[in-house]
Design an enzyme around this catalytic site. Structure first.
Site, PDB file in Angstrom:
ATOM      1  N   LYS A   1       4.820  10.343   7.811  1.00 12.91           N
ATOM      2  CA  LYS A   1       4.666   9.908   9.201  1.00 12.91           C
ATOM      3  C   LYS A   1       5.677  10.539  10.167  1.00 12.91           C
ATOM      4  CE  LYS A   1       2.486   5.639   7.583  1.00 12.91           C
ATOM      5  NZ  LYS A   1       1.126   5.477   8.107  1.00 12.91           N
TER       6      LYS A   1
ATOM      7  N   TYR B   1       0.859  -1.191   0.000  1.00  8.64           N
ATOM      8  CA  TYR B   1       0.000   0.000   0.000  1.00  8.64           C
ATOM      9  C   TYR B   1       0.885   1.227   0.000  1.00  8.64           C
ATOM     10  CZ  TYR B   1      -3.399   3.555   1.444  1.00  8.64           C
ATOM     11  OH  TYR B   1      -4.185   4.677   1.505  1.00  8.64           O
TER      12      TYR B   1
ATOM     13  N   ASP C   1       9.451   2.956  -0.837  1.00 10.00           N
ATOM     14  CA  ASP C   1       8.414   3.692  -0.114  1.00 10.00           C
ATOM     15  C   ASP C   1       8.675   3.517   1.385  1.00 10.00           C
ATOM     16  OD1 ASP C   1       4.746   3.651   0.018  1.00 10.00           O
ATOM     17  OD2 ASP C   1       6.287   4.788   1.095  1.00 10.00           O
TER      18      ASP C   1
HETATM   19  P1  KE4 Z   1      -0.734   8.823   3.828  1.00  7.19           P
HETATM   20  O1  KE4 Z   1      -1.238   9.407   2.544  1.00  7.19           O
HETATM   21  O2  KE4 Z   1      -1.800   8.018   4.566  1.00  7.19           O
HETATM   22  O3  KE4 Z   1      -0.014   9.846   4.709  1.00  7.19           O
HETATM   23  O4  KE4 Z   1       0.449   7.769   3.486  1.00  7.19           O
HETATM   24  C1  KE4 Z   1       0.157   6.727   2.579  1.00  7.19           C
HETATM   25  C2  KE4 Z   1       1.145   5.604   2.780  1.00  7.19           C
HETATM   26  C3  KE4 Z   1       2.172   5.466   1.857  1.00  7.19           C
HETATM   27  N1  KE4 Z   1       3.089   4.484   1.984  1.00  7.19           N
HETATM   28  C4  KE4 Z   1       3.044   3.621   3.028  1.00  7.19           C
HETATM   29  C5  KE4 Z   1       4.084   2.551   3.126  1.00  7.19           C
HETATM   30  C6  KE4 Z   1       2.017   3.732   4.005  1.00  7.19           C
HETATM   31  O5  KE4 Z   1       1.980   2.860   5.043  1.00  7.19           O
HETATM   32  C7  KE4 Z   1       1.050   4.739   3.879  1.00  7.19           C
HETATM   33  C8  KE4 Z   1      -0.089   4.896   4.859  1.00  7.19           C
HETATM   34  N2  KE4 Z   1      -0.200   3.876   5.861  1.00  7.19           N
HETATM   35  C9  KE4 Z   1      -1.523   3.674   6.398  1.00  7.19           C
HETATM   36  C10 KE4 Z   1      -1.421   2.570   7.459  1.00  7.19           C
HETATM   37  N3  KE4 Z   1      -1.340   1.290   6.879  1.00  7.19           N
HETATM   38  C11 KE4 Z   1      -2.138   4.911   6.943  1.00  7.19           C
HETATM   39  C12 KE4 Z   1      -3.392   4.695   7.766  1.00  7.19           C
HETATM   40  C13 KE4 Z   1      -4.626   5.117   7.049  1.00  7.19           C
HETATM   41  O6  KE4 Z   1      -4.733   4.886   5.821  1.00  7.19           O
HETATM   42  O7  KE4 Z   1      -5.492   5.682   7.735  1.00  7.19           O
END
Ligand code: KE4
Length: 429
Positions: free
Chosen positions: A263, A143, A235
């Site tokens: 993050k 993801y 990533d």
């Molecule tokens: P954001 O757009 O949510 O800040 O980041 C996306 C993203 C990109 N790459 C990786 C490896 C990630 O884990 C994420 C976002 N992680 C999720 C948790 N699995 C965020 C939680 C959510 O979607 O509410």
């Protein structure tokens, strides 16, 4: 479940889709009503009914120092008195960029954005601009945010809800994305052709639950990309400054062409970043032809929180402490499961981990998906009843912070033991 969370959830669902601003928060993966959180401090969160929990989500990764670290709070307070947003460059952005580049040598130049999604979206565009190619290779269960092109066999919420692709994404977009099994270099070689712009990978998968890279996997991706003239995008939105100060690339000694971050570099405030060599980043507007922009990119408050967070992490013993305590937890839960005869596998890299309710090993999305979700959900709710807040999905990573003291870990092991004993009885009767 507390009455106030239930009342608030009903009200929220009237005005916000699913009552949440991000799907995984809705407890759809485990059932029941999501906790509404009132405040947090250190390793603890407190819900709308005043109940206290040991927090193993940490806002899905950012809160590696724990909640309300005094240096971060002070930095945010100070920045707030000087103004929230100017839409103009500030010295803080230079300082955070310099800290990131100093920590991650593969990043010679970096652009700050507002989320991990923006970071990966921009990284794909940069790779396509740099190579003139269109195709992207990703991994099943990976993801990378809700980027159209990457909502193909996606992990996190997509996998949790068994809808790994999304409505509203034209097939013309997803046709250019090839998804192959994680840790499978043969599948990457077979998919790689002269039209692939980039391979994007979570160097430690967190969105199918925590799945470490197999020995040689990341270096293998590096070699395949180099040979094919494709770019390697690591990533590190989740792993950056999480598994090591230099991210997973420092742990596994692999040099990507582009790194995405998020993050932790915002300390809990909205942020993302992408970076690479000076030569590659010359393509980014206003220097070059690849356009990317953002009203609040490099926001002074987010930058202040990020700088303070990295400042505490740098040259600290935090990573060593996290490794020791997280390892103790992994051992404790594994022993307890063996004692109670509950089949489970605890995957872990540093302070990111997942308890999979399957014999294992869990090495990719297919094996992660063999987990018994009913048992996970039962475990989740029983642990909630014990005052432990886990990620509400079997296919997500959990996190410890510097604020999780030894006594917290011992309590977590004790509480997990009580729950696993109960689960064994319930499922084995
Ligand atoms: P954001 O757009 O949510 O800040 O980041 C996306 C993203 C990109 N790459 C990786 C490896 C990630 O884990 C994420 C976002 N992680 C999720 C948790 N699995 C965020 C939680 C959510 O979607 O509410």
């Amino acid at each position: 479940m507390g009455k106030n969370s239930e009342t608030l959830f009903s009200r929220a669902q009237e005005i916000i889709p699913g009552g949440v601003n991000s799907p995984v928060r809705a407890f759809k993966g485990v059932g029941g009503t999501p906790l509404f959180i009132d405040q947090a401090l250190g390793s603890r969160i407190f819900d709308a009914d005043g109940l206290q929990y040991i927090d193993c989500v940490g806002s899905w990764g950012p809160m590696i120092l724990g909640h309300g670290h005094r240096y971060v709070v002070e930095a945010v307070k100070k920045a707030a008195t000087r103004g929230f947003s100017f839409g103009a460059p500030t010295v803080g952005e230079i300082e955070l960029a310099e800290m990131i580049a100093q920590a991650i040598p593969s990043i010679e130049m970096v652009r700050l954005v507002n989320s991990g999604t923006e970071a990966t979206m921009s990284a794909l565009r940069l790779a396509r601009a740099a190579t003139g190619r269109k195709k992207i290779i990703k991994f099943d269960g990976g993801y990378h945010g809700h980027v159209d092109a990457l909502l193909v066999k996606a992990g996190s919420g997509g996998a949790t809800f068994n809808v790994p692709d999304s409505a509203g994404v034209p097939k013309e977009v997803t046709e250019l994305t090839i998804s192959v099994p994680y840790n499978n270099l043969k599948a990457v070689r077979e998919a790689m052709d002269g039209e692939v712009a980039a391979v994007i990978v979570e160097p430690v998968a967190g969105n199918m639950g925590c799945v470490p890279p197999a020995e040689g996997f990341l270096q293998g991706l590096r070699d395949i990309c180099t040979e094919a003239g494709a770019l390697l995008i690591l990533d590190e939105v989740m792993t950056g400054f999480r598994v090591a100060y230099g991210g997973a690339q420092s742990l596994y000694n692999v040099k990507p062409d582009i790194t995405t971050l998020g993050k932790i570099i915002g300390g809990g405030m909205p942020i993302g970043a992408y970076g690479g060599s000076r030569e590659l980043m010359q393509l980014v507007s206003p220097l070059g032809p690849m356009y990317q922009a953002g009203t609040l990119s490099g926001n002074p408050i987010a930058v202040a929180a990020g700088k303070a967070t990295l400042g505490v992490l740098k040259n600290s013993s935090i990573y060593a402490d996290l490794e020791e305590r997280s390892g103790e937890f992994q051992t404790g839960v594994t022993k307890s499961a063996e004692k109670h005869g509950v089949p489970l596998t605890v995957n872990r890299v540093g302070s990111m981990w997942t308890i999979f309710f399957t014999e294992g090993p869990v090495t990719d999305y297919e094996s992660a998906n063999k987990s018994n979700r009913e048992r996970f959900s039962r475990f989740f709710h029983l642990m909630l009843g014990e005052g432990v807040y886990l990620p509400p999905s079997q296919l997500e990573a959990a996190f410890f912070s510097a604020a999780h003291a030894k006594k917290d870990i011992l309590q977590l092991i004790e509480r997990a033991d009580r729950v696993l004993k109960k689960i064994n009885w319930e499922f084995e009767k």
